[in-house]
Design a protein around this motif. Structure first.
Motif, PDB file in Angstrom:
ATOM      1  N   TYR A 105      -5.931   1.025  -4.264  1.00  0.00           N
ATOM      2  CA  TYR A 105      -6.260  -0.323  -4.133  1.00  0.00           C
ATOM      3  C   TYR A 105      -5.793  -0.834  -5.403  1.00  0.00           C
ATOM      4  CZ  TYR A 105      -8.986  -4.616  -4.508  1.00  0.00           C
ATOM      5  OH  TYR A 105      -9.443  -5.889  -4.684  1.00  0.00           O
ATOM      6  N   VAL A 140      -6.931  -1.763   2.683  1.00  0.00           N
ATOM      7  CA  VAL A 140      -6.327  -0.422   1.845  1.00  0.00           C
ATOM      8  C   VAL A 140      -7.130   0.695   2.718  1.00  0.00           C
ATOM      9  CG1 VAL A 140      -6.509   0.865  -0.069  1.00  0.00           C
ATOM     10  CG2 VAL A 140      -5.792  -1.475  -0.193  1.00  0.00           C
ATOM     11  N   ILE A 159       0.686  -1.257  -0.115  1.00  0.00           N
ATOM     12  CA  ILE A 159       0.001   0.084   0.139  1.00  0.00           C
ATOM     13  C   ILE A 159       0.905   1.180  -0.141  1.00  0.00           C
ATOM     14  CG2 ILE A 159      -1.679   1.236   1.446  1.00  0.00           C
ATOM     15  CD1 ILE A 159      -2.804  -1.474   2.300  1.00  0.00           C
ATOM     16  N   ARG A 168      -9.063  -5.071  -0.128  1.00  0.00           N
ATOM     17  CA  ARG A 168      -9.876  -3.541  -0.348  1.00  0.00           C
ATOM     18  C   ARG A 168      -9.850  -3.003   1.269  1.00  0.00           C
ATOM     19  NH1 ARG A 168     -13.080  -4.311  -4.106  1.00  0.00           N
ATOM     20  NH2 ARG A 168     -12.450  -2.766  -5.695  1.00  0.00           N
ATOM     21  N   ALA A 179      -2.137  -1.294  -5.944  1.00  0.00           N
ATOM     22  CA  ALA A 179      -1.517  -2.177  -4.996  1.00  0.00           C
ATOM     23  C   ALA A 179      -1.521  -3.630  -5.578  1.00  0.00           C
ATOM     24  CB  ALA A 179      -2.208  -2.101  -3.662  1.00  0.00           C
TER      25      ALA A 179
END
Length: 88
Positions: free
Chosen positions: A42, A57, A25, A54, A45
């Motif tokens: 997201y 994040v 992240i 998700r 990443a």
């Protein structure tokens, strides 16, 4: 430009454990630069690792914001955007 190592060191100073997902992240934030929404982070990443969650994040961005490592801004686009806080 912010370095990944600098962000990791800053997070560790605040007691955040650097898990693999958190490192990814932070790497995504460095790559995106400037203001980025959680969904953008997201997406970036998941280019590196498909197993980045998700919700991780979102939680990580909120925690980094609370520690003032990131700033949060609302430009009226329907989502909050995050930016790495620069050292002065």
């Amino acid at each position: 430009m912010h370095s990944l190592q600098m962000l990791m060191d800053k997070a560790r100073q605040h007691g955040i454990r650097m898990t693999r997902q958190r490192v990814i992240i932070l790497q995504a934030l460095c790559e995106l630069g400037g203001h980025s929404g959680a969904e953008e982070v997201y997406q970036q990443a998941t280019l590196h690792r498909r197993d980045v969650d998700r919700s991780t994040v979102y939680r990580t961005l909120e925690r980094l914001r609370d520690l003032r490592i990131l700033s949060q801004t609302d430009f009226g686009r329907g989502c909050a955007e995050f930016e790495i806080v620069s050292e002065k």
